[in-house]
Design an enzyme around this catalytic site. Structure first.
Site, PDB file in Angstrom:
ATOM      1  N   ASP A   1      -3.333   2.249  -5.664  1.00  0.00           N
ATOM      2  CA  ASP A   1      -2.141   2.260  -4.807  1.00  0.00           C
ATOM      3  C   ASP A   1      -1.974   1.021  -3.937  1.00  0.00           C
ATOM      4  O   ASP A   1      -1.143   1.005  -3.038  1.00  0.00           O
ATOM      5  CB  ASP A   1      -2.127   3.531  -3.932  1.00  0.00           C
ATOM      6  CG  ASP A   1      -2.769   3.339  -2.577  1.00  0.00           C
ATOM      7  OD1 ASP A   1      -3.803   2.656  -2.512  1.00  0.00           O
ATOM      8  OD2 ASP A   1      -2.219   3.865  -1.595  1.00  0.00           O
ATOM      9  N   GLU A   2      -2.724  -0.025  -4.237  1.00  0.00           N
ATOM     10  CA  GLU A   2      -2.749  -1.173  -3.342  1.00  0.00           C
ATOM     11  C   GLU A   2      -2.831  -2.476  -4.133  1.00  0.00           C
ATOM     12  O   GLU A   2      -3.580  -2.555  -5.103  1.00  0.00           O
ATOM     13  CB  GLU A   2      -4.041  -1.040  -2.533  1.00  0.00           C
ATOM     14  CG  GLU A   2      -4.003  -1.443  -1.118  1.00  0.00           C
ATOM     15  CD  GLU A   2      -5.409  -1.300  -0.533  1.00  0.00           C
ATOM     16  OE1 GLU A   2      -5.828  -2.212   0.151  1.00  0.00           O
ATOM     17  OE2 GLU A   2      -6.079  -0.285  -0.793  1.00  0.00           O
TER      18      GLU A   2
ATOM     19  N   ASP B   1       0.867  -1.188   0.000  1.00  0.00           N
ATOM     20  CA  ASP B   1       0.000   0.000   0.000  1.00  0.00           C
ATOM     21  C   ASP B   1       0.904   1.239   0.000  1.00  0.00           C
ATOM     22  O   ASP B   1       1.746   1.403   0.877  1.00  0.00           O
ATOM     23  CB  ASP B   1      -0.867  -0.039   1.264  1.00  0.00           C
ATOM     24  CG  ASP B   1      -1.959   1.035   1.257  1.00  0.00           C
ATOM     25  OD1 ASP B   1      -3.047   0.761   1.781  1.00  0.00           O
ATOM     26  OD2 ASP B   1      -1.712   2.142   0.754  1.00  0.00           O
TER      27      ASP B   1
HETATM   28  P1  TTP Z   1      -5.373   4.943   0.726  1.00  0.00           P
HETATM   29  O1  TTP Z   1      -4.319   3.888   0.566  1.00  0.00           O
HETATM   30  O2  TTP Z   1      -6.556   4.628   1.580  1.00  0.00           O
HETATM   31  O3  TTP Z   1      -4.735   6.262   1.318  1.00  0.00           O
HETATM   32  P2  TTP Z   1      -3.321   6.915   1.083  1.00  0.00           P
HETATM   33  O4  TTP Z   1      -2.456   6.093   0.202  1.00  0.00           O
HETATM   34  O5  TTP Z   1      -3.541   8.328   0.620  1.00  0.00           O
HETATM   35  O6  TTP Z   1      -2.720   6.996   2.555  1.00  0.00           O
HETATM   36  P3  TTP Z   1      -2.073   5.847   3.453  1.00  0.00           P
HETATM   37  O7  TTP Z   1      -0.666   6.287   3.672  1.00  0.00           O
HETATM   38  O8  TTP Z   1      -2.877   5.848   4.700  1.00  0.00           O
HETATM   39  O9  TTP Z   1      -2.196   4.576   2.676  1.00  0.00           O
HETATM   40  O10 TTP Z   1      -5.916   5.382  -0.678  1.00  0.00           O
HETATM   41  C1  TTP Z   1      -5.088   5.495  -1.823  1.00  0.00           C
HETATM   42  C2  TTP Z   1      -5.500   6.658  -2.695  1.00  0.00           C
HETATM   43  O11 TTP Z   1      -6.850   6.538  -3.088  1.00  0.00           O
HETATM   44  C3  TTP Z   1      -5.394   7.994  -1.977  1.00  0.00           C
HETATM   45  O12 TTP Z   1      -4.103   8.566  -2.115  1.00  0.00           O
HETATM   46  C4  TTP Z   1      -6.483   8.798  -2.625  1.00  0.00           C
HETATM   47  C5  TTP Z   1      -7.501   7.799  -3.106  1.00  0.00           C
HETATM   48  N1  TTP Z   1      -8.685   7.807  -2.226  1.00  0.00           N
HETATM   49  C6  TTP Z   1      -9.792   8.569  -2.590  1.00  0.00           C
HETATM   50  O13 TTP Z   1      -9.788   9.210  -3.640  1.00  0.00           O
HETATM   51  N2  TTP Z   1     -10.860   8.602  -1.750  1.00  0.00           N
HETATM   52  C7  TTP Z   1     -10.919   7.913  -0.569  1.00  0.00           C
HETATM   53  O14 TTP Z   1     -11.920   7.976   0.173  1.00  0.00           O
HETATM   54  C8  TTP Z   1      -9.782   7.113  -0.196  1.00  0.00           C
HETATM   55  C9  TTP Z   1      -9.776   6.331   1.087  1.00  0.00           C
HETATM   56  C10 TTP Z   1      -8.709   7.088  -1.060  1.00  0.00           C
HETATM   57 MG    MG Z   2      -2.201   4.036   0.531  1.00  0.00          MG
END
Ligand code: TTP
Ligand code: MG
Length: 353
Positions: A103-104, A8
């Site tokens: 991103d995952e 992630d």
């Molecule tokens: P996440 O992996 O949930 O968040 P993140 O990568 O920004 O932060 P973390 O370090 O906690 O992993 O989500 C990945 C991307 O997806 C995030 O950068 C933006 C997008 N996203 C949205 O557009 N809306 C949302 O509600 C969420 C949760 C994520």
């Molecule tokens: Mg993330």
């Protein structure tokens, strides 16, 4: 026992924006829709998270919490391009990649040969490669199943990783708060708390019938999850179009006999590489020849059966075109596009009717 890695990216959209504009580093930023258009926050960096700015929050609310927040517009094509490059990197380790979002992803590295098959070292190497290529950090979880790997990737976030070995599952799971279980949202967590359940250890005390009684069909999953059990496979989504093997020789091959010998070796390697694809139908086969002046040519034929003499014949055809010393030989197959094949069959059926 499988070896699963969950990767992630950290603050994905925000991290890309900070990389591309270093002036944004160290100040609270968020990526999202504008306040006057009733936008919402997609994500924020850690400076903004200190103020409580979170994903899915109304931008207006985020600006109340953090008035100095720098808001950036969402640039999905840019994030997608980065995500696809990172995905290619995953594919250099395994075909078994299941992307969950940009991103995952889950990776099944059970069969991976790199780093003597150490999933921990593979995860470390992947994270380092992502950083070298993209200047972005990622977090990883390594575990024997998807459920535990996903929880583990959050454990040492950001820019960290956490490993749960098969032996550690029992100790890890008993102290895990129930709200860490995917699918246990606020409502379910509250319901559990009302029943005196806060940890997986508490859930383990309930019989499967009780879990189903209280939580419906989800009860079955809960029964497995609270014991650290998850049988779901990593579902690879990429359809392979071709498989090939090639070799660049230390010394150029100067005649067709030498080439035929090398084709035999490459053919054996190709047969090995094709073993996981026994369900695919081969459409055509090819031989690639690169000569010492770097001219390259490919000879191919339509045939589903793998036969050495077919490849040697193709090599002869390609070699004849230039008859120069050969620096590289490659052999490979293209698979039939099954989706198209199914369409053709259904079209034929319609015609027959
Ligand atoms: P996440 O992996 O949930 O968040 P993140 O990568 O920004 O932060 P973390 O370090 O906690 O992993 O989500 C990945 C991307 O997806 C995030 O950068 C933006 C997008 N996203 C949205 O557009 N809306 C949302 O509600 C969420 C949760 C994520
Ligand atoms: Mg993330």
């Amino acid at each position: 026992m499988r070896k699963i890695i969950h990767i992630d990216m950290d603050c994905f959209y925000a991290a890309i924006e900070m990389r591309d504009n270093p002036a944004l580093k160290g100040i609270p930023i968020a990526v999202g829709g504008a306040r006057d258009r009733r936008g919402v926050i997609c994500t924020s960096n850690y400076e903004a998270r200190k103020y409580g700015v979170r994903s899915a929050m109304a931008t207006a609310h985020a600006l109340q919490l953090c008035p100095q927040l720098t808001l950036l517009p969402v640039n999905i094509p840019k994030y997608k391009a980065v995500a696809l490059q990172i995905r290619e990197l995953f594919y250099s380790y395994t075909e078994k990649v299941e992307p969950l979002s940009l991103d995952e992803a889950y990776l099944d590295v059970t069969e991976c040969q790199q780093y003597q098959g150490s999933a921990t070292q593979i995860a470390q190497a992947i994270r380092e490669e992502i950083f070298t290529q993209q200047q972005l950090t990622a977090s990883a979880g390594v575990a024997p199943n998807k459920f535990l790997a996903k929880i583990a990737s959050d454990w040492n976030k950001p820019n960290g990783q956490y490993v749960i070995t098969p032996k550690q599952i029992t100790d890890f799971i008993v102290q895990l708060p129930v709200n860490k279980i995917p699918g246990v949202g606020k409502v379910t967590a509250q319901k559990m708390q009302d029943m005196g359940i806060t940890l997986c250890a508490d859930l383990q005390k309930l019989a499967i019938e009780q879990l189903i009684e209280h939580f419906g069909v989800f009860g079955q999953k809960l029964y497995a999850y609270c014991r650290g059990v998850d049988q779901r496979e990593v579902e690879a989504q990429r359809v392979r179009k071709s498989v090939s093997v090639e070799e660049t020789f230390a010394n150029d091959l100067t005649n067709m006999t030498h080439c035929a010998d090398r084709i035999a070796e490459l053919f054996n390697q190709l047969v090995q590489r094709l073993k996981p694809y026994s369900e695919n139908t081969i459409k055509n086969q090819f031989v690639k020849v690169k000569f010492n002046n770097f001219t390259q040519t490919t000879a191919e034929c339509i045939s589903a059966d793998l036969k050495l003499n077919v490849f040697q014949q193709l090599c002869q055809t390609a070699y004849q075109r230039y008859q120069l010393p050969v620096r590289l030989l490659g052999v490979g197959v293209h698979f039939r596009d099954e989706e198209k094949a199914i369409n053709t069959v259904s079209e034929q059926l319609i015609l027959n009717i």
